[in-house]
Design an enzyme around this catalytic site. Structure first.
Site, PDB file in Angstrom:
ATOM      1  N   GLU A 156      -3.930   2.175  -7.127  1.00  0.00           N
ATOM      2  CA  GLU A 156      -4.393   3.240  -6.243  1.00  0.00           C
ATOM      3  C   GLU A 156      -3.523   4.488  -6.413  1.00  0.00           C
ATOM      4  OE1 GLU A 156      -6.698   1.599  -2.603  1.00  0.00           O
ATOM      5  OE2 GLU A 156      -4.590   1.696  -2.110  1.00  0.00           O
ATOM      6  N   HIS A 166       0.865  -1.193   0.000  1.00  0.00           N
ATOM      7  CA  HIS A 166       0.000   0.000   0.000  1.00  0.00           C
ATOM      8  C   HIS A 166       0.899   1.240   0.000  1.00  0.00           C
ATOM      9  CE1 HIS A 166      -2.900   3.010   1.246  1.00  0.00           C
ATOM     10  NE2 HIS A 166      -3.855   2.167   0.911  1.00  0.00           N
TER      11      HIS A 166
HETATM   12  P1  PGA Z   1      -9.963   5.679   0.291  1.00  0.00           P
HETATM   13  O1  PGA Z   1      -8.614   4.824   0.458  1.00  0.00           O
HETATM   14  O2  PGA Z   1     -11.069   4.746  -0.080  1.00  0.00           O
HETATM   15  O3  PGA Z   1     -10.160   6.344   1.613  1.00  0.00           O
HETATM   16  O4  PGA Z   1      -9.680   6.668  -0.793  1.00  0.00           O
HETATM   17  C1  PGA Z   1      -8.333   3.717  -0.340  1.00  0.00           C
HETATM   18  C2  PGA Z   1      -7.105   3.018   0.175  1.00  0.00           C
HETATM   19  O5  PGA Z   1      -6.177   3.678   0.688  1.00  0.00           O
HETATM   20  O6  PGA Z   1      -7.004   1.785   0.079  1.00  0.00           O
END
Ligand code: PGA
Length: 224
Positions: free
Chosen positions: A151, A102
């Site tokens: 992401e 992440h």
């Molecule tokens: P969010 O975060 O849905 O708050 O944008 C997604 C994540 O960090 O996995």
């Protein structure tokens, strides 16, 4: 099959976590359409609490089909003198998945590709399926990973999601194997989920902010 992953990050205490599960499971149990999708393997739900909450969550989770737990991290070491680390071995009987790479781990905790590679291997050795997060093309893809979550950092927790067009264009650039599940994460909510779901290109979502409330998380799933 569509996959909805809740990433609670460093939120909730045991009481709040159990309350969430009770509320969420009652929403599922009372929705025949969603239950059918779970049973038919059209829908998979993965809940990722912080490690200290995994056990209470597991205990309160009813025996529903296709709902699993995931960890948010594991140690890059198999076991040993590493104070504060959580081994894959210690969670492998409770979780089926683990979120790895992440951007918060990469950026705030300085995880390097070398660490992520080791964690992927250890997870797989212990029968845990890695969900590998990529910030973009700069992050490495590994052959043994079946779940890739794109992401973009600027979209995380900001309320600004990446356009479907750009998400698909990133998928093309990543050139993933056909069998790999391509997940999008970054400010997914009950409003913008439909557009992504209408496209056959996106296999699921990684959701943090909107997953903290069981009703909101359920609403997103209900867009399916
Ligand atoms: P969010 O975060 O849905 O708050 O944008 C997604 C994540 O960090 O996995």
């Amino acid at each position: 099959m569509r996959c909805f992953i809740a990433n609670w990050k460093e939120h909730k205490n045991p009481e709040e976590a159990v309350f969430w599960i009770k509320e969420f499971t009652s929403l599922i149990i009372n929705d025949q359409r969603i239950l059918e999708k779970l049973k038919n393997n059209e829908l998979q739900i993965i809940i990722c609490p912080q490690t200290s909450l995994i056990h209470p969550v597991l205990e309160s989770l009813e025996n529903l089909p296709n709902i699993y737990l995931g960890a948010q991290n594991i140690s890059r070491f198999e076991e040993g003198d590493y104070t504060g680390e959580i081994s894959a071995r210690s969670v492998s009987n409770m979780v089926k998945f683990v979120i790895l790479g992440h951007s918060e781990r990469r950026n705030l905790f300085k995880e390097q590709e070398e660490d992520i590679e080791k964690k992927i291997r250890i997870a797989i050795d212990h029968g845990i399926e890695p969900i590998l997060c990529l910030r973009g093309e700069q992050d490495k893809i590994y052959d043994n990973v079946n779940y890739i979550a794109y992401e973009p950092v600027w979209a995380i927790g900001t309320g600004n999601s990446e356009s479907i067009k750009n998400v698909i264009s990133m998928k093309r650039k990543l050139n993933l194997n056909k069998s790999v599940k391509f997940i999008y994460g970054g400010s997914v909510n009950e409003e913008n989920a439909v557009e992504y779901l209408n496209s056959n290109e996106i296999d699921g979502f990684l959701i943090a902010t909107a997953s903290l409330d069981p009703k909101k998380f359920f609403q997103i799933i209900n867009r399916l």
